[in-house]
Design a protein around this motif. Structure first.
Motif, PDB file in Angstrom:
ATOM      1  N   ILE A   1       0.810  -1.224   0.000  1.00 21.36           N
ATOM      2  CA  ILE A   1       0.000   0.000   0.000  1.00 21.36           C
ATOM      3  C   ILE A   1       0.842   1.272   0.000  1.00 21.36           C
ATOM      4  O   ILE A   1       0.293   2.371  -0.034  1.00 21.36           O
ATOM      5  N   GLN A   2       2.156   1.102  -0.005  1.00 23.61           N
ATOM      6  CA  GLN A   2       3.007   2.286  -0.139  1.00 23.61           C
ATOM      7  C   GLN A   2       2.883   2.883  -1.540  1.00 23.61           C
ATOM      8  O   GLN A   2       3.089   4.076  -1.714  1.00 23.61           O
ATOM      9  N   THR A   3       2.535   2.046  -2.535  1.00 27.41           N
ATOM     10  CA  THR A   3       2.407   2.541  -3.913  1.00 27.41           C
ATOM     11  C   THR A   3       1.055   2.230  -4.556  1.00 27.41           C
ATOM     12  O   THR A   3       0.688   2.875  -5.527  1.00 27.41           O
ATOM     13  N   ILE A   4       0.336   1.250  -4.044  1.00 23.62           N
ATOM     14  CA  ILE A   4      -0.995   0.916  -4.575  1.00 23.62           C
ATOM     15  C   ILE A   4      -2.028   1.570  -3.671  1.00 23.62           C
ATOM     16  O   ILE A   4      -1.897   1.513  -2.445  1.00 23.62           O
ATOM     17  N   PRO A   5      -3.057   2.205  -4.248  1.00 20.67           N
ATOM     18  CA  PRO A   5      -4.099   2.806  -3.395  1.00 20.67           C
ATOM     19  C   PRO A   5      -4.663   1.772  -2.410  1.00 20.67           C
ATOM     20  O   PRO A   5      -4.910   0.616  -2.777  1.00 20.67           O
ATOM     21  N   ILE A   6      -4.866   2.195  -1.176  1.00 20.16           N
ATOM     22  CA  ILE A   6      -5.262   1.262  -0.117  1.00 20.16           C
ATOM     23  C   ILE A   6      -6.581   0.553  -0.417  1.00 20.16           C
ATOM     24  O   ILE A   6      -6.718  -0.645  -0.156  1.00 20.16           O
ATOM     25  N   GLY A   7      -7.547   1.254  -0.978  1.00 22.34           N
ATOM     26  CA  GLY A   7      -8.827   0.619  -1.294  1.00 22.34           C
ATOM     27  C   GLY A   7      -8.667  -0.484  -2.316  1.00 22.34           C
ATOM     28  O   GLY A   7      -9.243  -1.570  -2.178  1.00 22.34           O
ATOM     29  N   THR A   8      -7.880  -0.228  -3.329  1.00 24.13           N
ATOM     30  CA  THR A   8      -7.617  -1.235  -4.359  1.00 24.13           C
ATOM     31  C   THR A   8      -6.828  -2.396  -3.772  1.00 24.13           C
ATOM     32  O   THR A   8      -7.169  -3.560  -3.981  1.00 24.13           O
ATOM     33  N   ALA A   9      -5.767  -2.086  -3.036  1.00 21.68           N
ATOM     34  CA  ALA A   9      -4.924  -3.139  -2.460  1.00 21.68           C
ATOM     35  C   ALA A   9      -5.720  -4.021  -1.508  1.00 21.68           C
ATOM     36  O   ALA A   9      -5.604  -5.251  -1.550  1.00 21.68           O
ATOM     37  N   TYR A  10      -6.537  -3.415  -0.667  1.00 23.25           N
ATOM     38  CA  TYR A  10      -7.315  -4.195   0.298  1.00 23.25           C
ATOM     39  C   TYR A  10      -8.326  -5.085  -0.416  1.00 23.25           C
ATOM     40  O   TYR A  10      -8.492  -6.255  -0.058  1.00 23.25           O
ATOM     41  N   ALA A  11      -8.994  -4.549  -1.440  1.00 23.40           N
ATOM     42  CA  ALA A  11      -9.969  -5.345  -2.191  1.00 23.40           C
ATOM     43  C   ALA A  11      -9.292  -6.529  -2.883  1.00 23.40           C
ATOM     44  O   ALA A  11      -9.809  -7.647  -2.865  1.00 23.40           O
ATOM     45  N   VAL A  12      -8.141  -6.297  -3.472  1.00 18.28           N
ATOM     46  CA  VAL A  12      -7.414  -7.378  -4.143  1.00 18.28           C
ATOM     47  C   VAL A  12      -6.918  -8.396  -3.122  1.00 18.28           C
ATOM     48  O   VAL A  12      -7.056  -9.609  -3.313  1.00 18.28           O
ATOM     49  N   TRP A  13      -6.362  -7.921  -2.013  1.00 18.70           N
ATOM     50  CA  TRP A  13      -5.850  -8.801  -0.954  1.00 18.70           C
ATOM     51  C   TRP A  13      -6.955  -9.701  -0.420  1.00 18.70           C
ATOM     52  O   TRP A  13      -6.784 -10.912  -0.302  1.00 18.70           O
ATOM     53  N   THR A  14      -8.092  -9.117  -0.080  1.00 18.85           N
ATOM     54  CA  THR A  14      -9.189  -9.923   0.455  1.00 18.85           C
ATOM     55  C   THR A  14      -9.780 -10.832  -0.617  1.00 18.85           C
ATOM     56  O   THR A  14     -10.206 -11.944  -0.315  1.00 18.85           O
ATOM     57  N   GLY A  15      -9.792 -10.352  -1.866  1.00 15.51           N
ATOM     58  CA  GLY A  15     -10.298 -11.178  -2.959  1.00 15.51           C
ATOM     59  C   GLY A  15      -9.442 -12.411  -3.173  1.00 15.51           C
ATOM     60  O   GLY A  15      -9.957 -13.527  -3.333  1.00 15.51           O
ATOM     61  N   ILE A  16      -8.123 -12.224  -3.184  1.00 13.15           N
ATOM     62  CA  ILE A  16      -7.211 -13.366  -3.319  1.00 13.15           C
ATOM     63  C   ILE A  16      -7.428 -14.316  -2.146  1.00 13.15           C
ATOM     64  O   ILE A  16      -7.500 -15.540  -2.329  1.00 13.15           O
ATOM     65  N   GLY A  17      -7.550 -13.763  -0.959  1.00  5.60           N
ATOM     66  CA  GLY A  17      -7.783 -14.594   0.221  1.00  5.60           C
ATOM     67  C   GLY A  17      -9.089 -15.363   0.133  1.00  5.60           C
ATOM     68  O   GLY A  17      -9.143 -16.553   0.460  1.00  5.60           O
ATOM     69  N   ALA A  18     -10.141 -14.702  -0.306  1.00  5.96           N
ATOM     70  CA  ALA A  18     -11.450 -15.350  -0.397  1.00  5.96           C
ATOM     71  C   ALA A  18     -11.446 -16.462  -1.442  1.00  5.96           C
ATOM     72  O   ALA A  18     -11.889 -17.588  -1.174  1.00  5.96           O
ATOM     73  N   VAL A  19     -10.941 -16.152  -2.625  1.00  2.65           N
ATOM     74  CA  VAL A  19     -10.897 -17.150  -3.698  1.00  2.65           C
ATOM     75  C   VAL A  19     -10.014 -18.324  -3.288  1.00  2.65           C
ATOM     76  O   VAL A  19     -10.395 -19.488  -3.431  1.00  2.65           O
ATOM     77  N   GLY A  20      -8.834 -18.019  -2.774  1.00  6.48           N
ATOM     78  CA  GLY A  20      -7.912 -19.075  -2.369  1.00  6.48           C
ATOM     79  C   GLY A  20      -8.462 -19.943  -1.256  1.00  6.48           C
ATOM     80  O   GLY A  20      -8.288 -21.165  -1.255  1.00  6.48           O
ATOM     81  N   THR A  21      -9.149 -19.319  -0.300  1.00 10.04           N
ATOM     82  CA  THR A  21      -9.712 -20.074   0.811  1.00 10.04           C
ATOM     83  C   THR A  21     -10.848 -20.972   0.333  1.00 10.04           C
ATOM     84  O   THR A  21     -10.970 -22.119   0.787  1.00 10.04           O
ATOM     85  N   VAL A  22     -11.658 -20.496  -0.589  1.00  7.47           N
ATOM     86  CA  VAL A  22     -12.717 -21.345  -1.156  1.00  7.47           C
ATOM     87  C   VAL A  22     -12.094 -22.534  -1.885  1.00  7.47           C
ATOM     88  O   VAL A  22     -12.541 -23.677  -1.725  1.00  7.47           O
ATOM     89  N   ILE A  23     -11.051 -22.280  -2.663  1.00  5.41           N
ATOM     90  CA  ILE A  23     -10.390 -23.369  -3.383  1.00  5.41           C
ATOM     91  C   ILE A  23      -9.797 -24.380  -2.399  1.00  5.41           C
ATOM     92  O   ILE A  23      -9.935 -25.600  -2.584  1.00  5.41           O
TER      93      ILE A  23
END
Length: 105
Positions: free
Chosen positions: A50-72
């Motif tokens: 988040i030092q270079t990626i907007p926090i809203g975008t980074a958080y959404a991507v981070w949680t999305g990867i976590g959600a998809v990966g956890t479902v898999i």
């Protein structure tokens, strides 16, 4: 480089959710330790991203990867259902993650 760090942070999120389940309410020391290592690395890497990626975008991507990966992981390790609607919405989430990357500066 920040996007690679963010993806790795998301993978560690999958790691800590998986370890959380395997720790059996923190009674299994090996998996409980893996949980704390994974969650620490995940947050440290998210913080770096988040030092270079907007926090809203980074958080959404981070949680999305976590959600998809956890479902898999749930489907592969715990025989959770992989019915049509569940997979439809997982792919919709993946599309949203990719879309955020495409429109981010």
């Amino acid at each position: 480089m920040s996007w690679i760090i963010l993806i790795i942070a998301g993978l560690f999120e999958v790691g800590f959710t998986t370890c959380l389940k395997l720790s059996n309410n923190f009674t299994n020391l090996k998996w409980a330790t893996a949980f704390f290592v994974s969650i620490t690395l995940s947050f440290l890497l998210l913080n770096k991203a988040i030092q270079t990626i907007p926090i809203g975008t980074a958080y959404a991507v981070w949680t999305g990867i976590g959600a998809v990966g956890t479902v898999i992981m749930g489907i592969l390790l715990y025989k959770e259902p992989a019915d049509f609607w569940r997979m439809f919405f997982i792919f919709l989430l993946i599309g949203s993650i990719v879309g955020l990357k495409v429109v981010s500066k």
